[in-house]
Scaffold this active site. Structure first.
Site, PDB file in Angstrom:
ATOM      1  N   HIS A   1       0.816  -1.224   0.000  1.00 20.53           N
ATOM      2  CA  HIS A   1       0.000   0.000   0.000  1.00 20.53           C
ATOM      3  C   HIS A   1       0.849   1.273   0.000  1.00 20.53           C
ATOM      4  CE1 HIS A   1      -3.742  -2.075   0.368  1.00 20.53           C
ATOM      5  NE2 HIS A   1      -3.527  -2.520   1.587  1.00 20.53           N
TER       6      HIS A   1
ATOM      7  N   ASP B   1      -4.956 -12.455   3.782  1.00 18.96           N
ATOM      8  CA  ASP B   1      -6.171 -11.911   4.378  1.00 18.96           C
ATOM      9  C   ASP B   1      -7.416 -12.161   3.531  1.00 18.96           C
ATOM     10  OD1 ASP B   1      -5.056 -10.244   2.499  1.00 18.96           O
ATOM     11  OD2 ASP B   1      -5.090  -8.440   3.737  1.00 18.96           O
TER      12      ASP B   1
END
Length: 387
Positions: A154, A290
């Protein structure tokens, strides 16, 4: 103390680790998902499942010396003012114990975050070196896994974002180009969240192909508009790169409930033909765990078996296309049990061990996948990218 390990499974896997074992205040915020329990939980699981040197004998060799990334390494992806500003902010973190990095959302730092982030990026660089060296003497070199934190996909060129400080995989990609002449880098990101930082770093670069699968939320007709509610809200299907890099970015948003069948289909119908057409010199993987159905931050339903399939298939893809050169980088995964089991399944795949997914996964949690929607997305991607 700070424990740095690099493990080498000679026939199957290079393993680099960069983690902090300091007090709970060091690079940790109580109840924060990206806490310093993540990597130790993985290490414990690997030990319990007999996937370490203690049980694998000469297949696993521990090496403890790899250098941190230099500021020049970091500067190949990130802006100079961000790097210097973060380093200076460590004094403030030392005084306050914990700070949030400006403009980054939920990304926190302690007094050692800057140095630990250099070490995390350095582990990835070291593994690129190891894989390249091995590929010169073997037609079937080991796969590498950088078991590191903070994660990185990110982090945008101008700053931190979404638990990520430096773009570990992006830095390794530039390093592979610069130091080893591996110009064509194929990046696969199967984290449940869009790797916006990696996306942005290479959006205009025709020599780095970025392919992300990630969850979107909201109505079906929002596929080519921002995915409401799915962090960070980027990764639209029509974001394909620009300028000379047009076509070298592929974003494939998955509807909630997508699982093993969806991902197998995506791999066979999208990832493989894209990689074959691109003809990479090395494959790098943002390995986020995730998307597991037990993870608290998303609503896909990957299983440990999905991750075994991905690890095994990507290893074979690298062997087929780029001399086996492949490095995995740990990204997300916030349920410690599913994270640990899924990484262990990846290791089993690299080692050629049979999967234990049938013993680890509970099928009673699974529900029907939205395969019709997945197929429509795949067909749209094929149309946009002309394959």
């Amino acid at each position: 103390m700070l424990l740095l390990l690099q493990w080498v499974i000679i026939r199957s896997l290079f393993w680099g680790i960069s983690i902090s074992w300091n007090s709970v205040t060091k690079n940790f915020q109580e109840s924060h998902p990206e806490c310093n329990s993540r990597v130790p939980a993985i290490l414990t699981a690997l030990e319990n499942m007999k996937l370490t040197s203690k049980f694998r004998g000469s297949d696993v060799v521990e090496v403890q010396n790899f250098r941190p990334a230099t500021t020049d390494d970091i500067g190949s992806v990130h802006a100079g003012p961000y790097i210097s500003g973060l380093e200076k902010a460590m004094d403030q973190a030392l005084e306050k114990g914990l700070i949030f990095i400006d403009g980054s959302g939920p990304t926190y730092a302690t007094a050692t975050t800057f140095q630990e982030s250099l070490l995390a990026a350095g582990a990835g660089i070291s593994l690129v070196d190891s894989v390249v060296a091995a590929s010169k003497v073997s037609k079937d070199p080991p796969v590498a896994f950088a078991l590191i934190r903070p994660p990185g996909h990110h982090a945008v060129p101008k700053g931190a974002m979404g638990f990520c400080v430096f773009g570990n995989i992006a830095i390794a990609a530039r390093y592979a180009q610069r130091m080893h002449g591996l110009q064509r880098v194929f990046i696969i990101d199967f984290d449940v969240h869009h790797g916006n930082g990696t996306n942005d770093a290479f959006y205009e670069d025709p020599d780095i192909f970025f392919l992300s699968t990630h969850q979107f939320k909201g109505a079906w007709d929002l596929v080519i508009t921002p995915q409401a509610g799915s962090y960070p809200g980027t990764g639209k299907i029509d974001q394909i790169g620009c300028g000379s890099g047009e076509g070298s970015t592929l974003n494939l948003p998955l509807p909630g409930g997508s699982g093993d069948t969806a991902m197998r289909t995506v791999f066979d119908e999208v990832i493989v033909p894209c990689a074959q057409r691109f003809k990479p010199d090395i494959i790098l993987v943002s390995a986020g765990y995730d998307a597991h159905l037990l993870d608290p931050l998303a609503s896909l339903q990957f299983t440990t078996g999905t991750y075994y399939m991905l690890a095994s298939s990507i290893k074979q893809l690298a062997k087929d296309l780029c001399g086996g050169r492949c490095v995995f980088f740990l990204e997300g995964g916030y349920n410690l049990s599913s994270l640990s089991n899924s990484v262990a399944e990846s290791f089993r795949a690299f080692l050629g061990d049979r999967s234990l997914a049938s013993e680890l996964d509970d099928p009673s949690y699974l529900h029907e996948e939205p395969l019709k929607k997945v197929k429509e997305i795949i067909e749209k991607v094929k149309h946009i990218h002309s394959f």
